[in-house]
Design a protein around this motif. Structure first.
Motif, PDB file in Angstrom:
ATOM      1  N   GLY A 165      -1.190   3.515 -10.676  1.00  0.00           N
ATOM      2  CA  GLY A 165      -1.656   2.197 -10.257  1.00  0.00           C
ATOM      3  C   GLY A 165      -0.868   1.061 -10.905  1.00  0.00           C
ATOM      4  O   GLY A 165       0.084   1.277 -11.656  1.00  0.00           O
ATOM      5  N   THR A 202       0.816  -1.218   0.000  1.00  0.00           N
ATOM      6  CA  THR A 202       0.000   0.000   0.000  1.00  0.00           C
ATOM      7  C   THR A 202       0.849   1.267   0.000  1.00  0.00           C
ATOM      8  O   THR A 202       0.326   2.362  -0.236  1.00  0.00           O
ATOM      9  N   ARG A 228       0.539   4.023  -6.253  1.00  0.00           N
ATOM     10  CA  ARG A 228      -0.720   3.316  -5.968  1.00  0.00           C
ATOM     11  C   ARG A 228      -1.937   4.176  -6.313  1.00  0.00           C
ATOM     12  O   ARG A 228      -2.916   3.670  -6.878  1.00  0.00           O
ATOM     13  N   TYR A 229      -1.896   5.447  -5.988  1.00  0.00           N
ATOM     14  CA  TYR A 229      -3.070   6.291  -6.186  1.00  0.00           C
ATOM     15  C   TYR A 229      -2.935   7.204  -7.396  1.00  0.00           C
ATOM     16  O   TYR A 229      -3.730   8.132  -7.569  1.00  0.00           O
TER      17      TYR A 229
END
Length: 353
Positions: free
Chosen positions: A294, A285, A290-291
């Motif tokens: 992706g 995470t 990740r944000y």
């Protein structure tokens, strides 16, 4: 088996013109690849038993000398060892025209000719340690790898060949390559085309880092086992592990190796479904993209590497067969895969892009 040898005798003279390439491109190269692949399909029944025997051996090793533990049927997740029961093929039915359908579990990674694909920019030609535990101090989900190597000419396991692997850590970085070049700090991923999603490779700026890199020779049964973590991802590439296979090598005083005989370059992958679950676990995470961008799914892998890893006919499965080490995912995974290689091939040992 004589038919396989005859087929190989006919195509081996052509290998010299193919070996230096990362993937078959010309009609002649594709013809050679397909012929080798067809020969490898005859090995599928042997590979199914090969995999089952490896699982049986590993389970016995885990339980050896620990009578307080239950049998593997109870210790591990339900169904993990179902395919260790020797079941006869179900008539003439086949899966993808190469793997026998068994009454237990289909070993759909037994289409075993491993296509040659790019090694990528993050291999270190010198300095890969000879070791089985490559994790060092990297945090992540425990992943044990059981990599079998067989000879496509004989369908027999290949003992004493060196399997070299390297991968990204949980947040998508390779040892030795922590940051982009200064003038590319704000670079954006490629939009569209075969290189969609990719950034310029990070330069090697830390020569001391060796985490998640290592090589180990196959044992008498043609198997190399590693302890690592589930790899992270970076922009443009599906989650993967790189591999090279060397039939001969020289061990150096610092416990690394050198070799002038590279027989195979490839990449292994993981099902997107398991990736989705691991994406939500720490430290995955903490991946910096990740944000934003992706994780790239297998079917969108840049440079067509995931697709090319299936071979010209699309019938090789480069995806690890994963089993839970316990009753829940956080206890770790065991990954099995088998490569069939031509040990007499000789490839250029450098990245060609």
């Amino acid at each position: 088996m004589p038919a396989i040898r005859s087929l190989l005798v006919a195509i081996l003279p052509l290998l010299a013109s193919v070996a230096a390439h990362r993937e078959p491109k010309t009609p002649k190269e594709i013809e050679v690849q397909r012929a080798l692949q067809a020969a490898a399909y005859h090995c599928a029944p042997a590979v199914a038993e090969f995999t089952a025997a490896r699982k049986r051996s590993w389970a016995q090793k885990v339980l050896a000398g620990r009578p307080s533990l239950p049998g593997y049927e109870e210790l591990f997740a339900s169904g993990t060892y179902n395919d260790m029961i020797g079941a006869a093929p179900h008539g003439d039915q086949t899966f993808m025209e190469c793997s026998p359908v068994r009454d237990t579990q289909i070993q759909n990674n037994s289409c075993v000719l491993t296509p040659v694909v790019t090694e990528g920019p993050y291999h270190h030609k010198a300095g890969h340690p000879i070791r089985q535990n490559i994790a060092e101090l990297e945090d992540g989900l425990l992943l044990l790898l059981d990599i079998g190597v067989i000879d496509v000419e004989t369908c027999k396991p290949l003992p004493n060949v060196l399997v070299d692997i390297w991968q990204a850590n949980a947040t998508g970085f390779y040892a030795g390559h922590p940051v982009p070049a200064p003038h590319l700090v704000n670079e954006k991923p490629q939009v569209g085309g075969k290189r969609a999603g990719l950034l310029t490779a990070y330069p090697r700026s830390n020569d001391d880092e060796t985490f998640l890199r290592g090589a180990w020779p196959t044992d008498a049964n043609g198997v190399a086992q590693f302890t690592t973590i589930f790899p992270g991802y970076y922009t443009g590439r599906a989650t993967h592990i790189h591999t090279k296979v060397y039939p001969t090598w020289t061990t150096l005083p610092n416990e690394t190796f050198t070799s002038h005989h590279l027989a195979h370059v490839g990449q292994f992958f993981f099902d997107d479904d398991i990736n989705i679950r691991i994406d939500n676990m720490h430290p995955y995470t903490d991946n910096p993209i990740r944000y934003t961008y992706g994780r790239t799914r297998n079917w969108r892998d840049s440079l067509n590497i995931f697709q090319d890893s299936h071979g010209p006919e699309g019938e090789y499965n480069p995806v690890f067969k994963l089993d839970l080490l316990g009753g829940v995912l956080s206890q770790g995974l065991m990954g099995y895969i088998t490569m069939a290689i031509n040990a007499s091939a000789s490839l250029d040992n450098y990245w060609q892009g």
